[in-house]
Scaffold this motif. Structure first.
Motif, PDB file in Angstrom:
ATOM      1  N   ASP A   5       0.861  -1.180   0.000  1.00 48.74           N
ATOM      2  CA  ASP A   5       0.000   0.000   0.000  1.00 48.74           C
ATOM      3  C   ASP A   5       0.900   1.234   0.000  1.00 48.74           C
ATOM      4  O   ASP A   5       1.618   1.475   0.967  1.00 48.74           O
ATOM      5  CB  ASP A   5      -0.875  -0.050   1.267  1.00 48.74           C
ATOM      6  CG  ASP A   5      -1.718   1.200   1.428  1.00 48.74           C
ATOM      7  OD1 ASP A   5      -1.591   2.132   0.602  1.00 48.74           O
ATOM      8  OD2 ASP A   5      -2.503   1.238   2.389  1.00 48.74           O
ATOM      9  N   PRO A   6       0.856   2.023  -1.086  1.00 48.62           N
ATOM     10  CA  PRO A   6       1.754   3.184  -1.185  1.00 48.62           C
ATOM     11  C   PRO A   6       1.595   4.164  -0.021  1.00 48.62           C
ATOM     12  O   PRO A   6       2.498   4.934   0.271  1.00 48.62           O
ATOM     13  CB  PRO A   6       1.340   3.840  -2.511  1.00 48.62           C
ATOM     14  CG  PRO A   6       0.635   2.775  -3.274  1.00 48.62           C
ATOM     15  CD  PRO A   6      -0.005   1.873  -2.270  1.00 48.62           C
ATOM     16  N   GLU A   7       0.432   4.121   0.634  1.00 50.64           N
ATOM     17  CA  GLU A   7       0.211   4.996   1.789  1.00 50.64           C
ATOM     18  C   GLU A   7       0.981   4.513   3.023  1.00 50.64           C
ATOM     19  O   GLU A   7       1.111   5.239   4.003  1.00 50.64           O
ATOM     20  CB  GLU A   7      -1.279   5.028   2.157  1.00 50.64           C
ATOM     21  CG  GLU A   7      -2.201   5.368   1.014  1.00 50.64           C
ATOM     22  CD  GLU A   7      -2.466   6.866   0.950  1.00 50.64           C
ATOM     23  OE1 GLU A   7      -2.938   7.414   1.959  1.00 50.64           O
ATOM     24  OE2 GLU A   7      -2.167   7.467  -0.108  1.00 50.64           O
ATOM     25  N   HIS A   8       1.412   3.257   2.998  1.00 52.97           N
ATOM     26  CA  HIS A   8       2.103   2.684   4.160  1.00 52.97           C
ATOM     27  C   HIS A   8       3.502   2.238   3.776  1.00 52.97           C
ATOM     28  O   HIS A   8       3.697   1.086   3.374  1.00 52.97           O
ATOM     29  CB  HIS A   8       1.322   1.493   4.732  1.00 52.97           C
ATOM     30  CG  HIS A   8       0.076   1.902   5.434  1.00 52.97           C
ATOM     31  ND1 HIS A   8      -1.147   1.961   4.797  1.00 52.97           N
ATOM     32  CD2 HIS A   8      -0.147   2.315   6.709  1.00 52.97           C
ATOM     33  CE1 HIS A   8      -2.067   2.376   5.659  1.00 52.97           C
ATOM     34  NE2 HIS A   8      -1.488   2.598   6.823  1.00 52.97           N
ATOM     35  N   PRO A   9       4.476   3.153   3.887  1.00 53.84           N
ATOM     36  CA  PRO A   9       5.850   2.769   3.530  1.00 53.84           C
ATOM     37  C   PRO A   9       6.350   1.642   4.436  1.00 53.84           C
ATOM     38  O   PRO A   9       5.859   1.461   5.552  1.00 53.84           O
ATOM     39  CB  PRO A   9       6.645   4.057   3.757  1.00 53.84           C
ATOM     40  CG  PRO A   9       5.807   4.901   4.654  1.00 53.84           C
ATOM     41  CD  PRO A   9       4.380   4.516   4.408  1.00 53.84           C
ATOM     42  N   ILE A  10       7.299   0.885   3.922  1.00 47.71           N
ATOM     43  CA  ILE A  10       7.850  -0.238   4.678  1.00 47.71           C
ATOM     44  C   ILE A  10       8.699   0.300   5.826  1.00 47.71           C
ATOM     45  O   ILE A  10       9.499   1.213   5.640  1.00 47.71           O
ATOM     46  CB  ILE A  10       8.680  -1.138   3.743  1.00 47.71           C
ATOM     47  CG1 ILE A  10       7.742  -1.753   2.695  1.00 47.71           C
ATOM     48  CG2 ILE A  10       9.408  -2.218   4.516  1.00 47.71           C
ATOM     49  CD1 ILE A  10       8.451  -2.355   1.519  1.00 47.71           C
ATOM     50  N   LEU A  11       8.497  -0.274   6.992  1.00 49.22           N
ATOM     51  CA  LEU A  11       9.213   0.184   8.183  1.00 49.22           C
ATOM     52  C   LEU A  11      10.331  -0.777   8.546  1.00 49.22           C
ATOM     53  O   LEU A  11      10.251  -1.980   8.296  1.00 49.22           O
ATOM     54  CB  LEU A  11       8.247   0.287   9.361  1.00 49.22           C
ATOM     55  CG  LEU A  11       7.139   1.335   9.223  1.00 49.22           C
ATOM     56  CD1 LEU A  11       6.152   1.214  10.380  1.00 49.22           C
ATOM     57  CD2 LEU A  11       7.736   2.738   9.167  1.00 49.22           C
ATOM     58  N   VAL A  12      11.365  -0.223   9.161  1.00 50.84           N
ATOM     59  CA  VAL A  12      12.438  -1.023   9.735  1.00 50.84           C
ATOM     60  C   VAL A  12      12.212  -1.033  11.246  1.00 50.84           C
ATOM     61  O   VAL A  12      11.800  -0.009  11.803  1.00 50.84           O
ATOM     62  CB  VAL A  12      13.795  -0.391   9.357  1.00 50.84           C
ATOM     63  CG1 VAL A  12      14.914  -0.938  10.210  1.00 50.84           C
ATOM     64  CG2 VAL A  12      14.072  -0.612   7.874  1.00 50.84           C
ATOM     65  N   PRO A  13      12.448  -2.173  11.930  1.00 54.78           N
ATOM     66  CA  PRO A  13      12.217  -2.206  13.383  1.00 54.78           C
ATOM     67  C   PRO A  13      12.968  -1.071  14.090  1.00 54.78           C
ATOM     68  O   PRO A  13      14.165  -0.895  13.872  1.00 54.78           O
ATOM     69  CB  PRO A  13      12.774  -3.576  13.796  1.00 54.78           C
ATOM     70  CG  PRO A  13      12.660  -4.421  12.567  1.00 54.78           C
ATOM     71  CD  PRO A  13      12.893  -3.481  11.411  1.00 54.78           C
ATOM     72  N   GLY A  14      12.245  -0.338  14.919  1.00 51.08           N
ATOM     73  CA  GLY A  14      12.837   0.763  15.674  1.00 51.08           C
ATOM     74  C   GLY A  14      12.397   2.132  15.195  1.00 51.08           C
ATOM     75  O   GLY A  14      12.495   3.113  15.939  1.00 51.08           O
ATOM     76  N   GLU A  15      11.888   2.213  13.971  1.00 53.16           N
ATOM     77  CA  GLU A  15      11.471   3.525  13.443  1.00 53.16           C
ATOM     78  C   GLU A  15      10.303   4.107  14.229  1.00 53.16           C
ATOM     79  O   GLU A  15      10.282   5.300  14.541  1.00 53.16           O
ATOM     80  CB  GLU A  15      11.061   3.401  11.973  1.00 53.16           C
ATOM     81  CG  GLU A  15      12.223   3.287  11.021  1.00 53.16           C
ATOM     82  CD  GLU A  15      11.736   3.393   9.583  1.00 53.16           C
ATOM     83  OE1 GLU A  15      11.641   4.509   9.057  1.00 53.16           O
ATOM     84  OE2 GLU A  15      11.434   2.339   8.984  1.00 53.16           O
ATOM     85  N   ILE A  16       9.315   3.243  14.534  1.00 54.64           N
ATOM     86  CA  ILE A  16       8.145   3.737  15.266  1.00 54.64           C
ATOM     87  C   ILE A  16       8.565   4.192  16.666  1.00 54.64           C
ATOM     88  O   ILE A  16       8.159   5.261  17.139  1.00 54.64           O
ATOM     89  CB  ILE A  16       7.069   2.625  15.359  1.00 54.64           C
ATOM     90  CG1 ILE A  16       6.518   2.324  13.960  1.00 54.64           C
ATOM     91  CG2 ILE A  16       5.944   3.038  16.303  1.00 54.64           C
ATOM     92  CD1 ILE A  16       5.504   1.191  13.933  1.00 54.64           C
ATOM     93  N   GLU A  17       9.410   3.387  17.316  1.00 53.65           N
ATOM     94  CA  GLU A  17       9.857   3.724  18.662  1.00 53.65           C
ATOM     95  C   GLU A  17      10.585   5.074  18.659  1.00 53.65           C
ATOM     96  O   GLU A  17      10.386   5.901  19.563  1.00 53.65           O
ATOM     97  CB  GLU A  17      10.774   2.630  19.215  1.00 53.65           C
ATOM     98  CG  GLU A  17      10.083   1.298  19.526  1.00 53.65           C
ATOM     99  CD  GLU A  17       9.837   0.411  18.313  1.00 53.65           C
ATOM    100  OE1 GLU A  17      10.110   0.855  17.166  1.00 53.65           O
ATOM    101  OE2 GLU A  17       9.371  -0.725  18.499  1.00 53.65           O
ATOM    102  N   ALA A  18      11.461   5.293  17.665  1.00 57.58           N
ATOM    103  CA  ALA A  18      12.225   6.546  17.625  1.00 57.58           C
ATOM    104  C   ALA A  18      11.297   7.745  17.418  1.00 57.58           C
ATOM    105  O   ALA A  18      11.470   8.799  18.037  1.00 57.58           O
ATOM    106  CB  ALA A  18      13.272   6.480  16.514  1.00 57.58           C
ATOM    107  N   LYS A  19      10.299   7.568  16.555  1.00 52.18           N
ATOM    108  CA  LYS A  19       9.327   8.642  16.326  1.00 52.18           C
ATOM    109  C   LYS A  19       8.547   8.920  17.613  1.00 52.18           C
ATOM    110  O   LYS A  19       8.324  10.079  17.989  1.00 52.18           O
ATOM    111  CB  LYS A  19       8.375   8.208  15.211  1.00 52.18           C
ATOM    112  CG  LYS A  19       7.579   9.312  14.573  1.00 52.18           C
ATOM    113  CD  LYS A  19       6.806   8.776  13.367  1.00 52.18           C
ATOM    114  CE  LYS A  19       5.510   9.535  13.181  1.00 52.18           C
ATOM    115  NZ  LYS A  19       4.541   8.785  12.369  1.00 52.18           N
ATOM    116  N   ASN A  20       8.147   7.838  18.292  1.00 54.49           N
ATOM    117  CA  ASN A  20       7.422   8.005  19.552  1.00 54.49           C
ATOM    118  C   ASN A  20       8.260   8.769  20.571  1.00 54.49           C
ATOM    119  O   ASN A  20       7.747   9.621  21.292  1.00 54.49           O
ATOM    120  CB  ASN A  20       7.040   6.640  20.138  1.00 54.49           C
ATOM    121  CG  ASN A  20       5.886   5.996  19.384  1.00 54.49           C
ATOM    122  OD1 ASN A  20       5.104   6.693  18.721  1.00 54.49           O
ATOM    123  ND2 ASN A  20       5.777   4.683  19.476  1.00 54.49           N
TER     124      ASN A  20
END
Lengths: 352, 352
Positions: free
Chosen positions: B303-318
């Motif tokens: 889904d072009p709206e949902h780029p592929i994430l690498v583990p840790g990206e969400i945590e760093a953003k949080n």
């Protein structure tokens, strides 16, 4: 489909010895290679057993694997080692790495050994078994040609990057776990397709990236990691440890053993060995381990006909059966293998 | 459901400091505990953040956790260590173990540290992050109260026994993977039940041991391991390394933090730290790692709206968001936490 032929361990070893001799592999490397591949056959992991000699030998003949490598062991810290495999046969490089990890861990308690410039090294289970036979725990991994999507993606960037774990037991089958990070092997989808069955949700994406339960669409598409983002993260971690850290290929940089004949595989592996006797006396560890596994074995199965298994039980049963009965081979594959021992290289690898 | 209250990091630390002081925890142990729990909050792992102080403090008051433990470090081999936690707070024991693994690996290349006589230690991600901040790779695990079936069984013998992996990156969010070996947390089933949605195949068994897609039946039943026998084997391996090998509880021998008030948890953890600079110069490792992660990030998303994430990206953003915005709390939980800092212990833990 024709019936299998049964081949004795002795026949298999003789055939493998002659086949590898002919292409210039020295005797000690032949022994290491057959040790890994025949053990996989004995454990029942037939897909990763001696039949892999066919692509190995075809790659040796295509100068994609070095028959007589000079392996180098770099010790930059007391408890780690980097093995440069000089593009040798994977089992030679892998076993050299494991042996070094066992040697270091015996004294230092734990060891991490990375292997670079290797090739397909067989299954993980024979390495885990060898560590157990030395009374060591082992955690290892290897990267592999890219055939799996990152979670949320539809391009095959990652291999199924197996993890293998061995824990020694006393008088019981050693705990042996050897698992790819993909939900199911493509061979299982092929079986479902042949039988006209659906595959479970979560196994595969169709070519457009949509989840599918149709094995034919799944075979055209891509396999998914176990547990979604979890298996994706684990497969990526294995690629970092086995590929990035060791100086090997990684991501799409590990060519297929069967389909890519332009350059060496550049596969990487890692082995962590751990000596349990530096935590408690061996008897106590053995007793505590059996308490845990006994609690699991004696818990309630869903189906009383299918008792709960501990990793390694099936492999141990296979070993004792195959030692007497031999190893079943597809007649075409056995014909090709026997041919290799006679110098007949007129083989289409992709068909085998 | 009432709206969340936002609590600043400063408020949270002051509240935690007062609450732990009152029950006799020394200042250095308070700092270690809050470091782990507040980091989890910052990372967005709210279920394993400072709200866990509520059961921790209730267990301290019930003499189930030792507020002032004497931790002992046993070095039986050059690269391993066994930490005896003396039944101290889990984050104190866990951070002591990680710090020792970092110290050993800095010199020896790799370290394995096991922790015994510990308690619930928070989330794995804060430990992985700390290792990354020391430029070390880390693989760790902890066992946990039994809530998961062995594959083919219907009794809860195993915890969801999380594995956490950290890999340091330069100028990018560190790679942080922190995953339970169960397919999905019970909280996700609760959400599905509230919304009247089905759950996917493979998440849960109903009470009779049959697979179910009904979240209500799943909540009454049991969670399944990721990838079937694969996650089962991994959870078992974590219990062997964290529980059996360290001299901690294992199998059903790790009481629930929330529901079992008869004896200490006897939780076990392990930490493997690895110094990448003994494999290649740090710049080369960093460059190669970014090549792999860039290949993944730039591959085609479903889904072009949902780029592929690498583990840790969400945590760093949080982390960067919560540092300015604070941490959201359920009002009842924040009231209970604030109460603890004032000495109000009239709390029903099971409701929080």
């Amino acid at each position: 489909v024709s019936a299998s032929v049964m081949v004795s361990i002795q026949q298999l070893k003789e055939c493998g010895f002659m086949a590898l001799s002919r292409v210039g592999v020295p005797e000690n490397h032949i022994e290491m290679t057959l040790d890994v591949l025949v053990t996989a056959d004995l454990q029942g992991i037939l897909t990763h057993g001696t039949r892999r000699l066919i692509p190995y030998i075809m790659r040796l003949r295509s100068n994609l694997i070095n028959p007589d490598p000079r392996l180098a062991l770099h010790h930059l810290a007391p408890s780690t080692c980097l093995v440069d495999g000089d593009n040798g046969l994977g089992p030679v490089v892998g076993m050299t790495g494991l042996n070094e990890a066992l040697r270091i861990a015996k004294k230092m308690g734990v060891a991490f050994v990375g292997c670079r410039k290797s090739n397909h090294f067989g299954a993980g289970a024979p390495y885990a078994l060898k560590a157990c036979r030395h009374n060591m725990l082992c955690i290892g991994g290897t990267n592999a040609p890219a055939n799996m999507v990152p979670w949320g993606g539809k391009d095959p960037i990652l291999g199924n990057n197996p993890i293998f774990i061995g824990v020694p037991r006393r008088g019981k089958p050693h705990f042996i776990l050897d698992i790819a990070m993909s939900t199911a092997a493509r061979s299982k989808m092929r079986t479902a397709a042949e039988r006209g069955e659906r595959i479970p949700e979560g196994w595969a994406l169709d070519p457009s990236g949509r989840p599918t339960t149709d094995p034919i669409q799944g075979l055209k598409g891509l396999v998914l990691p176990i547990g979604g983002h979890k298996g994706y993260g684990l497969a990526l971690a294995v690629d970092i440890l086995a590929g990035v850290l060791t100086g090997s290929g990684f991501g799409t940089g590990v060519p297929s053993l069967f389909r890519q004949w332009e350059k060496p595989q550049q596969t990487g592996h890692f082995f962590i060995c751990l000596n349990p006797e530096f935590f408690m006396i061996n008897e106590e560890f053995a007793e505590r381990l059996e308490l845990l596994l006994e609690e699991i074995k004696s818990s309630t199965p869903i189906d009383p006909e299918h008792p709960i298994l501990v990793p390694g039980e099936i492999e141990a049963k296979n070993i004792s059966q195959s030692e007497s009965k031999g190893i079943p081979f597809d007649p075409d594959i056995w014909k090709a293998l026997s041919g290799l021992s006679q110098g007949n290289y007129d083989i289409e690898v992709s068909k085998l």
